[in-house]
Design a protein around this motif. Structure first.
Motif, PDB file in Angstrom:
ATOM      1  N   MET A 122       0.840  -1.197   0.000  1.00  0.00           N
ATOM      2  CA  MET A 122       0.000   0.000   0.000  1.00  0.00           C
ATOM      3  C   MET A 122       0.877   1.250   0.000  1.00  0.00           C
ATOM      4  N   LYS A 123       0.632   2.134  -0.932  1.00  0.00           N
ATOM      5  CA  LYS A 123       1.382   3.389  -0.983  1.00  0.00           C
ATOM      6  C   LYS A 123       1.045   4.232   0.251  1.00  0.00           C
ATOM      7  N   PRO A 124       2.061   4.725   1.000  1.00  0.00           N
ATOM      8  CA  PRO A 124       1.780   5.465   2.235  1.00  0.00           C
ATOM      9  C   PRO A 124       1.094   6.793   1.982  1.00  0.00           C
ATOM     10  N   ILE A 125       0.403   7.271   3.028  1.00  0.00           N
ATOM     11  CA  ILE A 125      -0.211   8.595   2.984  1.00  0.00           C
ATOM     12  C   ILE A 125       0.866   9.640   3.268  1.00  0.00           C
ATOM     13  N   PRO A 126       0.850  10.775   2.578  1.00  0.00           N
ATOM     14  CA  PRO A 126       1.786  11.853   2.920  1.00  0.00           C
ATOM     15  C   PRO A 126       1.604  12.270   4.379  1.00  0.00           C
ATOM     16  N   ASN A 127       2.687  12.639   5.039  1.00  0.00           N
ATOM     17  CA  ASN A 127       2.627  12.976   6.462  1.00  0.00           C
ATOM     18  C   ASN A 127       1.730  14.159   6.759  1.00  0.00           C
ATOM     19  N   ASP A 128       1.488  15.018   5.768  1.00  0.00           N
ATOM     20  CA  ASP A 128       0.646  16.191   6.024  1.00  0.00           C
ATOM     21  C   ASP A 128      -0.833  15.894   5.868  1.00  0.00           C
ATOM     22  N   ALA A 129      -1.181  14.635   5.605  1.00  0.00           N
ATOM     23  CA  ALA A 129      -2.591  14.244   5.455  1.00  0.00           C
ATOM     24  C   ALA A 129      -2.970  13.280   6.567  1.00  0.00           C
ATOM     25  N   LEU A 130      -4.191  13.429   7.103  1.00  0.00           N
ATOM     26  CA  LEU A 130      -4.703  12.484   8.097  1.00  0.00           C
ATOM     27  C   LEU A 130      -5.563  11.421   7.437  1.00  0.00           C
ATOM     28  N   VAL A 131      -6.311  11.813   6.405  1.00  0.00           N
ATOM     29  CA  VAL A 131      -7.179  10.886   5.672  1.00  0.00           C
ATOM     30  C   VAL A 131      -6.916  11.056   4.187  1.00  0.00           C
ATOM     31  N   GLU A 132      -6.883   9.944   3.491  1.00  0.00           N
ATOM     32  CA  GLU A 132      -6.800   9.999   2.028  1.00  0.00           C
ATOM     33  C   GLU A 132      -7.804   9.020   1.433  1.00  0.00           C
ATOM     34  N   ILE A 133      -8.635   9.530   0.539  1.00  0.00           N
ATOM     35  CA  ILE A 133      -9.592   8.712  -0.198  1.00  0.00           C
ATOM     36  C   ILE A 133      -9.023   8.462  -1.580  1.00  0.00           C
ATOM     37  N   ARG A 134      -8.921   7.185  -1.952  1.00  0.00           N
ATOM     38  CA  ARG A 134      -8.283   6.819  -3.211  1.00  0.00           C
ATOM     39  C   ARG A 134      -9.248   6.085  -4.129  1.00  0.00           C
TER      40      ARG A 134
END
Length: 278
Positions: free
Chosen positions: A1-13
Motif C-alpha cells: 500500500m502506498k503510504p499517505i503523505p505525512n501532512d494528510a490524516l485521511v486519504e480517499i483513493r
C-alpha cells in the motif's frame, strides 16, 4: 500500500460508492490535510454525508480505499473499509462526530450527554469524568448549563453541547454534518467560530459538511465541491469562489438553473398528461 503523505490524516483513493445502480461517488480521490478545516460542499444528494460515513466505517465502498493515517503519525495507514471489530472500534476512537441537529439524548442532562462517551469508552473515575466534562463544556461556553435538559436549551446551545460531546475523548479528527443548519445568525456565527478555534487550539483535523457559504468560507482552509459523483472544484475558499466552472459558479452564486436543473428528469409533459391512462 502506498503510504499517505505525512501532512494528510485521511486519504480517499479512487473511491466508488452507490446504492444499486445509482452511483453517489464515482472514482473520487481526496486528501484531508492534518490540522486543517476542510469543507465539503455541493448540492443536496451530492455525497457529502456519504463521505463522512465512509470515513467513519459505517459504510464500505464498492471500490477504492479510505485510508486513515496511523496513530503514531508515521507512514503507516489503515484502510477503514477493511477494518472490523476491535480495530474498527479503535479507529473510531480517534474520531468525533457532530450529527445534524446535535442528536442529544433527550432524557439525559447536558452534563450526562457529554459524560456518555467517557463512561462508555474509558475507565476514568467519576471525579476525572466530572473535570473533563466541565472542561469541554467550558470550551463551548456552557459550563453553567450543565444541569439543564436538552428540552430546556436553545437549538444553538444544543449544537454546542453536541460539540462538547464530540470532543470529549480528545479525537484527532472531528466531522461535522451540517453544523449550521437551522441556527439563527448569532448562533451560526458562534458555532463557526468554535469550530475554527477548537481546531486550532486542540490541534484537530476538521471536516465540515455545510451549505452555508459565507460562514463556511470564512473558517475553511480547503473547500471541496462535490457534484454528479465527482469533485467539481477543490482549493482555497477564494479559489472556489472565483471558479469559472459553470456548476461551481451556479452553486456559489445560488442560481436556480444551470448544470443543476430545477426539474428532475421526467418523461415529456405531453406523454404524462396527454398519453394513454391506465
Amino acid at each position: 500500500m502506498k503510504p499517505i503523505p505525512n501532512d494528510a490524516l485521511v486519504e480517499i483513493r479512487n473511491l466508488t460508492f452507490g446504492y444499486g445502480e445509482r452511483v453517489i461517488l464515482d472514482d473520487v480521490s481526496l486528501r484531508i490535510p492534518r490540522g486543517k478545516v476542510t469543507a465539503l460542499m455541493g448540492a443536496s444528494g451530492g455525497g457529502k454525508t456519504t463521505v463522512l460515513r465512509l470515513i467513519g466505517g459505517q459504510w464500505k465502498a464498492q471500490k477504492g480505499q479510505v485510508l486513515l493515517q496511523g496513530p503514531t503519525g508515521d507512514d503507516s495507514a489503515q484502510d477503514v473499509g477493511a477494518l472490523q471489530g476491535r480495530d474498527l472500534h479503535l479507529a473510531r476512537r480517534r474520531m468525533g462526530m457532530l450529527f445534524q441537529f446535535g442528536a442529544l439524548f433527550t432524557d439525559l442532562s447536558v452534563f450526562e450527554n457529554v459524560a456518555f462517551p467517557l463512561r462508555e469508552h474509558t475507565d476514568l473515575s467519576e471525579d476525572l469524568i466530572r473535570d473533563v466534562v466541565l472542561l469541554k463544556l467550558n470550551a463551548v461556553g456552557l459550563r453553567g448549563a450543565r444541569d439543564m435538559m436538552p428540552s430546556e436549551i436553545s437549538g444553538g446551545m444544543a449544537r454546542r453541547v453536541a460539540l462538547a460531546r464530540a470532543i470529549a475523548l480528545d479525537p484527532e479528527l472531528v466531522m461535522y454534518d451540517e453544523p449550521f443548519s437551522g441556527l439563527d445568525p448569532i448562533s451560526l456565527g458562534t458555532a463557526a467560530r468554535l469550530i475554527r478555534q477548537l481546531n486550532d487550539v486542540m490541534g484537530l483535523t476538521s471536516i465540515v459538511v455545510s451549505h452555508d457559504l459565507d460562514e463556511t468560507f470564512q473558517i475553511a482552509d480547503q473547500v471541496v465541491v462535490l457534484a454528479n459523483g465527482k469533485i467539481a472544484a477543490q482549493g482555497t475558499p477564494d479559489e472556489v469562489r472565483h471558479s469559472t466552472d459553470p456548476l461551481v459558479h451556479q452553486f456559489v452564486s445560488g442560481q436556480s438553473d444551470g448544470p443543476v436543473r430545477f426539474h428532475y428528469p421526467a418523461p415529456p409533459v405531453d406523454q404524462d398528461f396527454c398519453g394513454a391512462r391506465p
